[in-house]
Design a protein around this motif. Structure first.
Motif, mmCIF file in Angstrom:
data_model
loop_
_atom_site.group_PDB
_atom_site.id
_atom_site.type_symbol
_atom_site.label_atom_id
_atom_site.label_comp_id
_atom_site.label_asym_id
_atom_site.label_seq_id
_atom_site.Cartn_x
_atom_site.Cartn_y
_atom_site.Cartn_z
ATOM 1 N N ASN A 4 0.867 -1.172 0.000
ATOM 2 C CA ASN A 4 0.000 0.000 0.000
ATOM 3 C C ASN A 4 0.904 1.222 0.000
ATOM 4 N N GLY A 5 1.345 1.651 -1.176
ATOM 5 C CA GLY A 5 2.281 2.774 -1.275
ATOM 6 C C GLY A 5 3.609 2.406 -0.661
ATOM 7 N N LYS A 6 4.030 3.153 0.341
ATOM 8 C CA LYS A 6 5.299 2.891 1.030
ATOM 9 C C LYS A 6 5.106 1.978 2.223
ATOM 10 N N LYS A 7 3.936 1.379 2.333
ATOM 11 C CA LYS A 7 3.630 0.492 3.457
ATOM 12 C C LYS A 7 3.289 -0.908 2.948
ATOM 13 N N TYR A 33 -5.470 -8.998 13.722
ATOM 14 C CA TYR A 33 -4.605 -8.822 14.885
ATOM 15 C C TYR A 33 -3.222 -9.431 14.647
ATOM 16 N N HIS A 34 -3.112 -10.387 13.755
ATOM 17 C CA HIS A 34 -1.845 -11.067 13.465
ATOM 18 C C HIS A 34 -1.090 -10.429 12.302
ATOM 19 N N VAL A 35 -1.581 -9.298 11.820
ATOM 20 C CA VAL A 35 -0.970 -8.588 10.695
ATOM 21 C C VAL A 35 -0.289 -7.329 11.226
ATOM 22 N N PHE A 36 0.826 -6.962 10.607
ATOM 23 C CA PHE A 36 1.536 -5.742 10.952
ATOM 24 C C PHE A 36 1.630 -4.854 9.730
ATOM 25 N N LEU A 37 1.412 -3.559 9.914
ATOM 26 C CA LEU A 37 1.589 -2.590 8.848
ATOM 27 C C LEU A 37 3.011 -2.069 8.959
ATOM 28 N N VAL A 38 3.846 -2.410 7.982
ATOM 29 C CA VAL A 38 5.254 -2.023 7.988
ATOM 30 C C VAL A 38 5.403 -0.734 7.189
ATOM 31 N N ASP A 39 5.951 0.289 7.825
ATOM 32 C CA ASP A 39 6.160 1.577 7.170
ATOM 33 C C ASP A 39 7.630 1.670 6.765
ATOM 34 N N PHE A 40 7.892 1.632 5.452
ATOM 35 C CA PHE A 40 9.256 1.651 4.947
ATOM 36 C C PHE A 40 9.796 3.072 4.776
ATOM 37 N N GLY A 41 8.949 4.083 4.937
ATOM 38 C CA GLY A 41 9.402 5.470 4.796
ATOM 39 C C GLY A 41 10.069 5.696 3.452
ATOM 40 N N LYS A 42 11.307 6.182 3.468
ATOM 41 C CA LYS A 42 12.045 6.460 2.223
ATOM 42 C C LYS A 42 12.570 5.189 1.565
ATOM 43 N N HIS A 43 12.572 4.095 2.301
ATOM 44 C CA HIS A 43 13.160 2.843 1.811
ATOM 45 C C HIS A 43 12.090 1.930 1.213
ATOM 46 N N THR A 44 11.315 2.447 0.304
ATOM 47 C CA THR A 44 10.232 1.680 -0.302
ATOM 48 C C THR A 44 10.787 0.467 -1.038
ATOM 49 N N PRO A 45 10.284 -0.736 -0.736
ATOM 50 C CA PRO A 45 10.750 -1.926 -1.464
ATOM 51 C C PRO A 45 10.269 -1.886 -2.902
#
Length: 78
Positions: A4-7, A33-45
């Protein structure tokens, strides 16, 4: 699980069964509840896709709540 964009919505590898975020977040089984939203900031994969596995260094933020079926947040280390 899904980008989702950079997340990225990430699920622990042993329990991920190819589900989409849109289905998990409305699940009656508290699966979000078992999911995490990872915010990559400037380091978008650039090449992540559903089902990819890997290690993500970062900090887990206290957001998840089992009773509310609310996912947690994970912030990348810089």
């Amino acid at each position: 699980m899904q980008t989702n964009g950079k997340k990225v919505y990430a699920w622990e590898a042993n329990t991920y069964k190819g589900k989409e975020w849109s289905k998990v977040r409305i699940s009656k089984k508290n699966e979000a509840y078992h999911v995490f939203l990872v915010d990559f900031g400037k380091h978008t994969p650039k090449t992540l896709k559903a089902g990819d596995k890997g290690m993500i260094p970062g900090t887990l933020m206290p957001r998840g709540a089992a009773k509310q079926n609310l996912h947690g947040n994970f912030v990348m280390q810089n």
